[in-house]
Design a protein around this motif. Sequence first.
Motif, PDB file in Angstrom:
ATOM      1  N   LEU A  65      -7.260   4.956   7.339  1.00  0.00           N
ATOM      2  CA  LEU A  65      -5.800   4.508   7.995  1.00  0.00           C
ATOM      3  C   LEU A  65      -5.257   6.066   8.346  1.00  0.00           C
ATOM      4  CD1 LEU A  65      -4.918   1.393   6.334  1.00  0.00           C
ATOM      5  CD2 LEU A  65      -5.614   1.766   8.662  1.00  0.00           C
ATOM      6  N   THR A  66      -4.451   6.104   9.292  1.00  0.00           N
ATOM      7  CA  THR A  66      -3.605   7.154   9.635  1.00  0.00           C
ATOM      8  C   THR A  66      -2.077   6.708   9.384  1.00  0.00           C
ATOM      9  OG1 THR A  66      -3.353   6.821  12.094  1.00  0.00           O
ATOM     10  CG2 THR A  66      -5.276   8.287  11.258  1.00  0.00           C
ATOM     11  N   GLU A  69      -0.809   4.120  11.642  1.00  0.00           N
ATOM     12  CA  GLU A  69      -1.317   2.916  11.613  1.00  0.00           C
ATOM     13  C   GLU A  69      -0.649   2.151  10.502  1.00  0.00           C
ATOM     14  OE1 GLU A  69      -6.010   3.021  12.883  1.00  0.00           O
ATOM     15  OE2 GLU A  69      -5.333   4.188  11.193  1.00  0.00           O
ATOM     16  N   LEU A  70       0.054   3.025   9.513  1.00  0.00           N
ATOM     17  CA  LEU A  70       0.846   2.456   8.508  1.00  0.00           C
ATOM     18  C   LEU A  70       1.927   1.169   8.815  1.00  0.00           C
ATOM     19  CD1 LEU A  70       0.946   5.381   6.061  1.00  0.00           C
ATOM     20  CD2 LEU A  70      -0.543   3.348   5.918  1.00  0.00           C
ATOM     21  N   LEU A  73      -0.074  -2.037   9.019  1.00  0.00           N
ATOM     22  CA  LEU A  73      -0.315  -2.414   7.771  1.00  0.00           C
ATOM     23  C   LEU A  73       0.822  -2.974   6.874  1.00  0.00           C
ATOM     24  CD1 LEU A  73      -2.671  -2.677   5.207  1.00  0.00           C
ATOM     25  CD2 LEU A  73      -1.803  -0.373   4.823  1.00  0.00           C
ATOM     26  N   ASP A 104     -11.891  -4.195   5.338  1.00  0.00           N
ATOM     27  CA  ASP A 104     -10.786  -4.148   6.584  1.00  0.00           C
ATOM     28  C   ASP A 104      -9.413  -4.156   5.976  1.00  0.00           C
ATOM     29  OD1 ASP A 104      -8.656  -5.532   8.363  1.00  0.00           O
ATOM     30  OD2 ASP A 104     -10.437  -4.698   9.700  1.00  0.00           O
ATOM     31  N   PRO A 105      -8.577  -2.972   6.146  1.00  0.00           N
ATOM     32  CA  PRO A 105      -7.302  -2.850   5.452  1.00  0.00           C
ATOM     33  C   PRO A 105      -6.343  -3.997   5.916  1.00  0.00           C
ATOM     34  CG  PRO A 105      -7.415  -1.400   7.269  1.00  0.00           C
ATOM     35  CD  PRO A 105      -8.850  -1.998   7.166  1.00  0.00           C
ATOM     36  N   TYR A 106      -6.519  -4.536   7.092  1.00  0.00           N
ATOM     37  CA  TYR A 106      -5.499  -5.778   7.443  1.00  0.00           C
ATOM     38  C   TYR A 106      -5.974  -7.038   6.818  1.00  0.00           C
ATOM     39  CZ  TYR A 106      -4.541  -1.942  10.649  1.00  0.00           C
ATOM     40  OH  TYR A 106      -3.956  -0.776  11.058  1.00  0.00           O
ATOM     41  N   GLU A 142      -6.217   4.069   0.463  1.00  0.00           N
ATOM     42  CA  GLU A 142      -6.024   4.451   1.919  1.00  0.00           C
ATOM     43  C   GLU A 142      -4.880   5.147   2.201  1.00  0.00           C
ATOM     44  OE1 GLU A 142      -7.615   3.040   5.022  1.00  0.00           O
ATOM     45  OE2 GLU A 142      -8.757   1.230   4.378  1.00  0.00           O
TER      46      GLU A 142
END
Length: 167
Positions: A65-66, A69-70, A73, A104-106, A142
């Motif tokens: 993640l950048t 994109e936070l 999240l 997958d972070p989400y 992340e």
Amino acid sequence: MKTASFQPGDRVVLPPYGLGVVRDTCQRPVAGELLAYYRIEFPNTASQAYVPVDAPQGTGLRAALTSAELPTLLGHLQDSQTLNLPRQWAARHRRVTEILAGGDPYELATLTCELRRWNVERGLPDLDRQALRRAIRLLEQEVRGLEDPCACDVRSLLDHAWTETPN
């Protein structure tokens, strides 16, 4: 499908191992043929992994993640979406393991919310508590190293979830 291209120093995630850094590419012999691999090192460990340059998506390798994109999240963590996990332990364990392994972070954020809710409402059995901690650790990895207000909000929310106890 487009092949992802990574450069040395890129932050990447290799499920289920978590956050790593591309150190370089190297050639390794496989069945008498030299193939190109990314060498991934994992911070704070001596572990490393080799991922084929031609097909990194086959291993699940993706860019970490950048900062941009936070906010998405954070939205998943604050939204407290329900995951409708099965009540029967074996089926729930299978589904939770799939989410953790997928990385997958989400999905991890949604799992974290659901397990947090269960923990606050009635407490978690040991294996579910371990899954909650694993999901939080993967998300923390992340976010680590990203320094902006949203990253601080995500870390704060994860810290709170880590120490929450049942009512």
